[in-house]
Design an enzyme around this catalytic site. Structure first.
Site, PDB file in Angstrom:
ATOM      1  N   ARG A  72       0.762  -1.345   0.186  1.00 32.99           N
ATOM      2  CA  ARG A  72      -0.196  -0.343  -0.594  1.00 32.99           C
ATOM      3  C   ARG A  72       1.060   1.207   0.183  1.00 32.99           C
ATOM      4  O   ARG A  72       1.615   1.108   1.050  1.00 32.99           O
ATOM      5  CB  ARG A  72      -1.395   0.153   1.004  1.00 32.99           C
ATOM      6  CG  ARG A  72       0.040   0.195   2.757  1.00 32.99           C
ATOM      7  CD  ARG A  72      -1.661   0.820   3.344  1.00 32.99           C
ATOM      8  NE  ARG A  72      -0.763  -0.036   5.036  1.00 32.99           N
ATOM      9  CZ  ARG A  72       0.404   0.793   5.061  1.00 32.99           C
ATOM     10  NH1 ARG A  72       0.737   2.066   5.566  1.00 32.99           N
ATOM     11  NH2 ARG A  72      -0.095   0.218   6.980  1.00 32.99           N
ATOM     12  N   HIS A  87      -1.336   3.578   6.572  1.00 33.66           N
ATOM     13  CA  HIS A  87      -2.451   3.168   6.870  1.00 33.66           C
ATOM     14  C   HIS A  87      -4.370   3.573   6.396  1.00 33.66           C
ATOM     15  O   HIS A  87      -4.834   2.669   5.971  1.00 33.66           O
ATOM     16  CB  HIS A  87      -2.730   2.103   8.170  1.00 33.66           C
ATOM     17  CG  HIS A  87      -3.959   1.836   8.719  1.00 33.66           C
ATOM     18  ND1 HIS A  87      -4.624   0.411   7.711  1.00 33.66           N
ATOM     19  CD2 HIS A  87      -5.052   1.935   8.749  1.00 33.66           C
ATOM     20  CE1 HIS A  87      -5.198  -0.424   8.125  1.00 33.66           C
ATOM     21  NE2 HIS A  87      -5.532   0.807   9.440  1.00 33.66           N
ATOM     22  N   TYR A 147       6.661   3.970  10.794  1.00 35.83           N
ATOM     23  CA  TYR A 147       7.639   2.885  10.601  1.00 35.83           C
ATOM     24  C   TYR A 147       8.319   2.411   9.324  1.00 35.83           C
ATOM     25  O   TYR A 147       8.629   1.376   9.390  1.00 35.83           O
ATOM     26  CB  TYR A 147       6.448   1.699  11.158  1.00 35.83           C
ATOM     27  CG  TYR A 147       5.130   2.266  10.031  1.00 35.83           C
ATOM     28  CD1 TYR A 147       4.740   1.580   8.880  1.00 35.83           C
ATOM     29  CD2 TYR A 147       3.546   3.262  10.777  1.00 35.83           C
ATOM     30  CE1 TYR A 147       2.841   1.403   8.130  1.00 35.83           C
ATOM     31  CE2 TYR A 147       2.631   3.115  10.216  1.00 35.83           C
ATOM     32  CZ  TYR A 147       2.796   2.540   9.211  1.00 35.83           C
ATOM     33  OH  TYR A 147       2.056   2.782   8.343  1.00 35.83           O
TER      34      TYR A 147
HETATM   35  C1  LIG Z   1      -9.892  -7.427  14.969  1.00 36.79           C
HETATM   36  C2  LIG Z   1      -9.472  -6.003  14.931  1.00 36.79           C
HETATM   37  N1  LIG Z   1      -8.419  -5.340  15.908  1.00 36.79           N
HETATM   38  C3  LIG Z   1      -8.298  -4.159  15.389  1.00 36.79           C
HETATM   39  C4  LIG Z   1      -7.971  -3.465  14.768  1.00 36.79           C
HETATM   40  C5  LIG Z   1      -6.884  -2.231  14.510  1.00 36.79           C
HETATM   41  N2  LIG Z   1      -7.127  -2.528  12.610  1.00 36.79           N
HETATM   42  C6  LIG Z   1      -7.954  -2.291  12.116  1.00 36.79           C
HETATM   43  S1  LIG Z   1      -6.622  -2.729  10.485  1.00 36.79           S
HETATM   44  C7  LIG Z   1      -5.812  -3.040  11.619  1.00 36.79           C
HETATM   45  C8  LIG Z   1      -4.683  -4.141  10.480  1.00 36.79           C
HETATM   46  C9  LIG Z   1      -4.672  -5.166   9.418  1.00 36.79           C
HETATM   47  O1  LIG Z   1      -3.793  -5.286   8.797  1.00 36.79           O
HETATM   48  P1  LIG Z   1      -4.219  -5.537   8.084  1.00 36.79           P
HETATM   49  O2  LIG Z   1      -4.965  -7.336   7.749  1.00 36.79           O
HETATM   50  O3  LIG Z   1      -2.856  -5.974   6.847  1.00 36.79           O
HETATM   51  O4  LIG Z   1      -4.641  -5.011   6.443  1.00 36.79           O
HETATM   52  P2  LIG Z   1      -4.053  -4.138   5.359  1.00 36.79           P
HETATM   53  O5  LIG Z   1      -5.003  -3.205   6.566  1.00 36.79           O
HETATM   54  O6  LIG Z   1      -2.691  -3.434   5.533  1.00 36.79           O
HETATM   55  O7  LIG Z   1      -4.543  -3.920   4.353  1.00 36.79           O
HETATM   56  C10 LIG Z   1      -5.901  -2.852  12.550  1.00 36.79           C
HETATM   57  C11 LIG Z   1      -5.302  -3.237  13.290  1.00 36.79           C
HETATM   58  C12 LIG Z   1      -9.413  -4.255  13.667  1.00 36.79           C
HETATM   59  N3  LIG Z   1     -10.193  -3.622  12.871  1.00 36.79           N
HETATM   60  N4  LIG Z   1     -10.471  -5.062  13.734  1.00 36.79           N
END
Ligand SMILES: Cc1ncc(C[n+]2csc(CCOP(=O)(O)OP(=O)(O)O)c2C)c(N)n1
Ligand SMILES: Cc1ncc(C[n+]2csc(CCOP(=O)(O)OP(=O)(O)O)c2C)c(N)n1
Ligand SMILES: [Mg+2]
Ligand SMILES: [Mg+2]
Lengths: 377, 329, 377, 329
Positions: C291, C295, C304
């Site tokens: 990406r 975020h 980071y």
């Molecule tokens: C159960 C849960 N824990 C924490 C979060 C907070 N959170 C939102 S997105 C995220 C990271 C997700 O990373 P990834 O699965 O790699 O997806 P990306 O955003 O990188 O596409 C976190 C920790 C959440 N939405 N749901």
């Protein structure tokens, strides 16, 4: 238990300080080289138990541990039929796995998160039959829970055996946390945790193994695969043959072991232990075994498996198998066996006698220990 | 009419609904060949096959998630949690997902799942086979929470829950399952008891008692004792906790002027608080005495040892005693 | 949305009936043999796109879908900086993975459980830029949530795209449940679900893949591995290199694909689709991608990761890469590119114009749709 | 004394406790290099290293389980859940495990974990970044639940929570984190605010308001409006919900004769019910008016769109209006 807790209070830990010196080598004679425990070595001339660095005494102790577990287990079923105990959950058939692991770990130094089927483990680690019986009969003196938990919800601070609960698989991430504590503290304690095949289907399994592998934690995950989660056969729990193969998903070793082969379990347990102790990280061990009894005294296994299947496994009984091995090796006579049996029976008799006479918890204690009491940890 | 136990009523509802609608299917641990550890699903797999009566792996979050995913596809899943104690891994799926599908999609999607779970104690289940979880679910909008007491209602409410277009947490008090005196004549065929309606099971004038599940029966017994002593007690079976039948509750309090709530769950933070609060707010002028709650003590689980379990459980004697005090206020 | 719901009411399903005939073969010319899609075939003389059974029109459509996603994405960031939208979560960098999958599935027939980063998927499946913008600006007409959810919480009944929530990975077991519904109903719908690398650490991943594999369900699990879960790099999320290797634990195929290679993603997506459609069960696909943006608009990625790392990946941009490919293949000219860009920009302009003018949800609607309203499903 | 925000107070408590006791460590998603998505743990990893400030995988059940396992080994883990909304996967570990370790082992084991979670809305977090979860945890014996409102209390209560020998769910209202008017002078060094004590932040005579978190501030503002209108309102900051400081609550009601509870969580089944029930039962004789609850509407999540979010949130105007009604009763 109060005193254990006071000990804990002093060192700010719930687990009493280790009583023995730290030794990278586990129980057994000095000088057993690592390669002596490697699988290929078992093909050599020396008997297997010697190669594994076990003494005759060790073998006798292990034999006794198998027997005491089985004897106590059977007695508990009897008590249940007599209406003296409301609930039984049995380890019969799985003793070799548990006794093998108990032998490989440093009791009072290492940490154990058992599960409700860990009776043989518990006894082999040093919980006395009387302590087990006090727990089974929910007496006030029950050192695992003071009668608050169902039977077989073991826990004993002096053994570093952490209190079991009923929800399946919750111990797995906790064991990872214990491993993490060792890493932070820099100690060489190994954490062991035990779970059934069914328990590996729960998300906890994935989260725990993932965490332990990321941090290379000294944790040994032991799956006692007895073929069923209550009535659900492993074929309906997963689409692969070996649970141990799931180790691939975490970049850790996965070992399948015949859970009814005591010496082989011990060998695998020791290897996993040494690996952990050396700081090389976790291992997943799958012990293939079987439970003879229904899931618990509330179950009726005729609904989901045949008598033939159970009988077939009874023929592979881990205890008679070890007995035969000891006989073949000339390490035990029929008479000696009989005397060990008698000793086990006597211990169980005595445990029952004591526990039956012991007082029940009194209703006025119900509100205690919801939180730390004044001045306690 | 045949006399049935609570358990038979549950089973009958499942059989009839599965025959009525092929989208209804049952999933959970040991629900298939074993017929459930309490036998609520016994015989279903034989009649409806493995596809519609599914033994799941031991994974409660998946049980809920799979049910939700199937519901979104137009199925009518009835997910069994072996014990209410083990519904906790599914909390995220139930309250974040099932309860919110309709609202979060502005009515484009819905999630008609029934989450069945045996709850409650008094059966020597110990700390982890005796939990009462109703308050934990009743607090989330989007869910309905049903806690019947009588076989007739079990059958009619379970059918209503399965046909309901929103997710329902259906809680079955395990001590009532086979309790002999709770048997009841119930019709063999189809009938519905609507969700959201309480039932005045005994009329009275001096005080009102609100309860559900096993505690309804214990309260009823206590009420009979009081009756014999000359105190007329009204007993209301709440049946559904969400949506709660406020009207029936308030009408009863307005009539008697005294309110008592009985539940087995811990007192503090239990569902009784909500009922008491509603009464304190909306029937204030009619109250002749403080709203009284009788409930389990605030300990983290029902102990296993019998003397402790008995100490934990509200029973007819304890309830009757509280009734006398309240009546005398 | 009301009418969708009424449709649902009729067939007791929340998903409208499929609009096209069932075809075991996916989008693309007739007669494309399965072997033509196998990897080794790509070494032959015919251009890759032809071998994949794609027409020039397909390629142009895919190109447009990449561009419209990027254009809309950038516009949303702009609106955010202008204070017109409070929250952005971006798919920039991951478009090829999403457009590749969108091309392989039968929109309106198959079922999709997307995630919050699925903007390009959503658009490629047929959600209009205006519909996206209404959602982004939380307008009353927002077809995904009526302004109730954060932006990028997509859902559109007419596309069988199931409403997204914020909790990570909850969609995975739901997708398994959708696959199970297909099995019970005996239909040939394939269910797709999308999740980030971070989401695979959660127990849901294990439980969902286990369930889908046990029942051989027609589900395709797509992991968009962009290297980070917010700030946590994959190296701190797991101890192995490829998430796809975890497929071993479920006895299903696991495929790693370069998520920035649109045609390769399409090939893999089609294979997984065909496998599922043939009733052979689930597939785990890991698309390695990146990406570009933090975020979300609430994040600051400088904490980071380095600018260099981001730049490096920007050089591997999936859109320019596809553009170059089309140019090399003589399928597009610079002028044509420009006109596609213009078309995308116009669509986004129009979407913005419409959405900005559209009314906000009114406070009096807050209590609606907690439960089914009278007479509704 | 330096003026600090809530967020700074939290961070300072963590720094000081980690310096004081090497068994204290922090774990959670993005807590390390990123310093937490709200920056509560910023700088910690730099000072204490990666081992003691641990970025976990995205797995809340593991975050709780790992913390519990480490606590059993004598560590003092502070587990962060990124949003209270995402604590749900950890519910089993928190309520079945952490809350019960001491009781189930008859005092042989304990579980001193702090579970931190930012909760509450009004920050355009939408349905899944605005949840209030206090009632869900306050109902379980064995847990303590803390919900401070002021920076001073945040620091002192977090320190107390870390030193407490039992598990504590420590809820931080995210809207208060950087709210300018909530800044406060707080001592730089060590001090403790004991768990379980409410605080009368404004004395008054006509009615008592009980609140916590952001709603405490909103209630305080409303109380000032009422004061200006000539109605004297007492405002009590509950600070800890379990163990609840019943004495302070009841004393206040006995003084004013009128009680109001304000929280942002949904009304039905919210924590306000428990407080209302206690008042209705134990201060009945002193009540001059019904106990009034002001709370979020019963919808399954706070909508994202501003007009809807505003409609959801109790605010000073709405609270003041309810105060006027109650005072006039
Ligand atoms: C159960 C849960 N824990 C924490 C979060 C907070 N959170 C939102 S997105 C995220 C990271 C997700 O990373 P990834 O699965 O790699 O997806 P990306 O955003 O990188 O596409 C976190 C920790 C959440 N939405 N749901
Ligand atoms: C989370 C949870 N779900 C369900 C149960 C009910 N239950 C108790 S034991 C058991 C089966 C466990 O099977 P397995 O893990 O294979 O262990 P085994 O009993 O065969 O040794 C089930 C479903 C439980 N205790 N916890
Ligand atoms: Mg098993
Ligand atoms: Mg990612």
């Amino acid at each position: 238990m109060r005193s254990t807790n006071e000990t804990a209070a002093k060192d700010r830990s719930n687990i009493p300080p280790k009583s023995e010196a730290v030794a990278p080598q586990v129980i057994g004679p000095q000088g057993v080289a690592n390669e002596a425990t490697a699988p290929e070595a078992t093909a050599s001339a020396a008997p297997r138990w010697q190669e594994l660095g076990l003494s005759k005494n060790d073998l006798r102790e292990m034999y006794y541990n198998l027997l005491i577990a089985r004897t106590l287990d059977e007695r508990i079923w009897l008590l249940n039929r007599q209406g003296k105990t409301a609930f039984v959950i049995s380890c019969a058939g799985q003793e070799a796995t548990q006794v093998g692991f108990a032998k490989a770990l440093q009791v009072g130094h290492d940490i154990v998160f058992p599960y409700y089927r860990s009776l043989a483990l518990t006894l082999a680690m040093g919980m006395t039959p009387t302590e087990v019986m006090l727990h089974q009969l929910s007496k006030a003196e029950d050192p695992s829970s003071g009668g608050r938990q169902m039977p077989s919800h073991f826990g004993l601070a002096r053994l570093n055996m952490v209190s079991v609960s009923s929800p399946v698989a919750t111990q797995l991430t906790q064991a990872a946390g214990s491993g993490y504590a060792s890493k932070v503290k820099g100690d060489d304690k190994v954490t062991y945790t035990f779970v059934g095949d069914g328990g590996t289907s729960k998300g906890d399994f994935h989260e725990a193994l993932n965490f332990a592998s990321i941090h290379s934690l000294p944790v040994v995950f032991v799956v006692e695969n007895n073929g069923y989660a209550i009535s659900v056969p492993v074929t309906k729990q997963m689409h692969i043959k070996n649970i141990a193969d799931r180790a691939v998903a975490y970049g850790m070793p996965g070992v399948v072991v015949d859970g009814n082969d005591l010496l082989e379990v011990y060998r695998v347990a020791r290897e996993a232990t040494e690996r952990a102790r050396r700081g090389e990280g976790p291992t997943l061990v799958e012990a293939k075994t079987y439970r003879y009894r229904p899931h618990s005294s509330s179950d009726d296994d005729r609904a989901y498996r045949t008598k033939e299947e159970v009988d077939e496994w009874r023929h592979k009984d881990p205890i008679s198998r070890f007995e035969r091995y000891l006989e073949e090796q000339g390490l035990i006579t029929k008479e000696a066996e009989q005397s060990v049996r008698t000793r086990a029976k006597q211990a169980v008799d005595e445990a029952q006698r004591y526990a039956e006479a012991a007082p029940n918890p009194t209703p006025d204690t119900i509100m205690r220990y919801v939180y730390a009491e004044e001045g306690q940890q | 009419m045949p006399v049935k136990t609570v358990l038979e009523a549950v089973r009958e509802a499942l059989f009839e609904e599965m025959r009525r609608d092929e989208n209804v299917f049952v999933l959970g641990e040991d629900v298939g060949q074993r017929g459930g550890v309490f036998r609520a699903t016994e015989g279903l797999q034989k009649e409806f096959g493995e596809l519609r009566v599914l033994d799941t792996p031991l994974a409660e979050s998946a049980i809920a998630g799979v049910a939700i995913g199937a519901a979104v596809r137009g199925m009518r899943p009835v997910a069994e949690f072996q014990f209410a104690d083990f519904i906790h891994p599914a909390v995220e799926q139930i309250i974040d997902e099932a309860a919110r599908f309709r609202y979060r999609s502005n009515n484009a999607f819905s999630c008609p799942v029934v989450f069945r779970a045996p709850y409650g104690g008094g059966v020597q289940g110990g700390m982890y086979h005796s939990q009462s979880v109703e308050a934990m679910f009743a607090m989330w909008p989007g869910l309905k929470v049903v806690t019947p007491s009588f076989p007739y209602d079990y059958k009619g409410l379970l059918k209503a829950a399965i046909r309901d277009n929103d997710p329902v947490v259906f809680l079955e008090h395990k001590k009532t399952y086979n309790f002999p005196s709770i048997k009841q004549e119930i019709p063999a065929g189809d009938y519905i008891v609507p969700l959201g309606k309480a039932n005045v099971v005994k009329e009275g004038t001096k005080l009102s008692v609100f309860a559900y599940g096993m505690m309804l029966h214990q309260s009823l017994q206590a009420a009979r004792t009081l009756e014999a002593e000359g105190t007329s007690v009204e007993v209301v079976d709440l049946r559904t906790l969400r949506p709660l039948d406020k009207e029936t509750i308030l009408n009863s309090v307005r009539k008697t002027g005294r309110a008592m709530i009985v539940h087995e769950a811990n007192l503090f933070g239990g569902f009784g608080g909500e009922i008491a609060a509603i009464i304190a707010e909306e029937a204030f002028e009619w109250l002749d005495a403080p709203v009284r709650r009788v409930a389990g003590p605030d300990v983290p689980g029902m102990p296993f040892a019998l003397p402790l379990e008995e100490e934990f459980m509200p029973n007819p004697a304890k309830i009757a005693q509280a009734m006398r005090q309240l009546a005398a206020y």
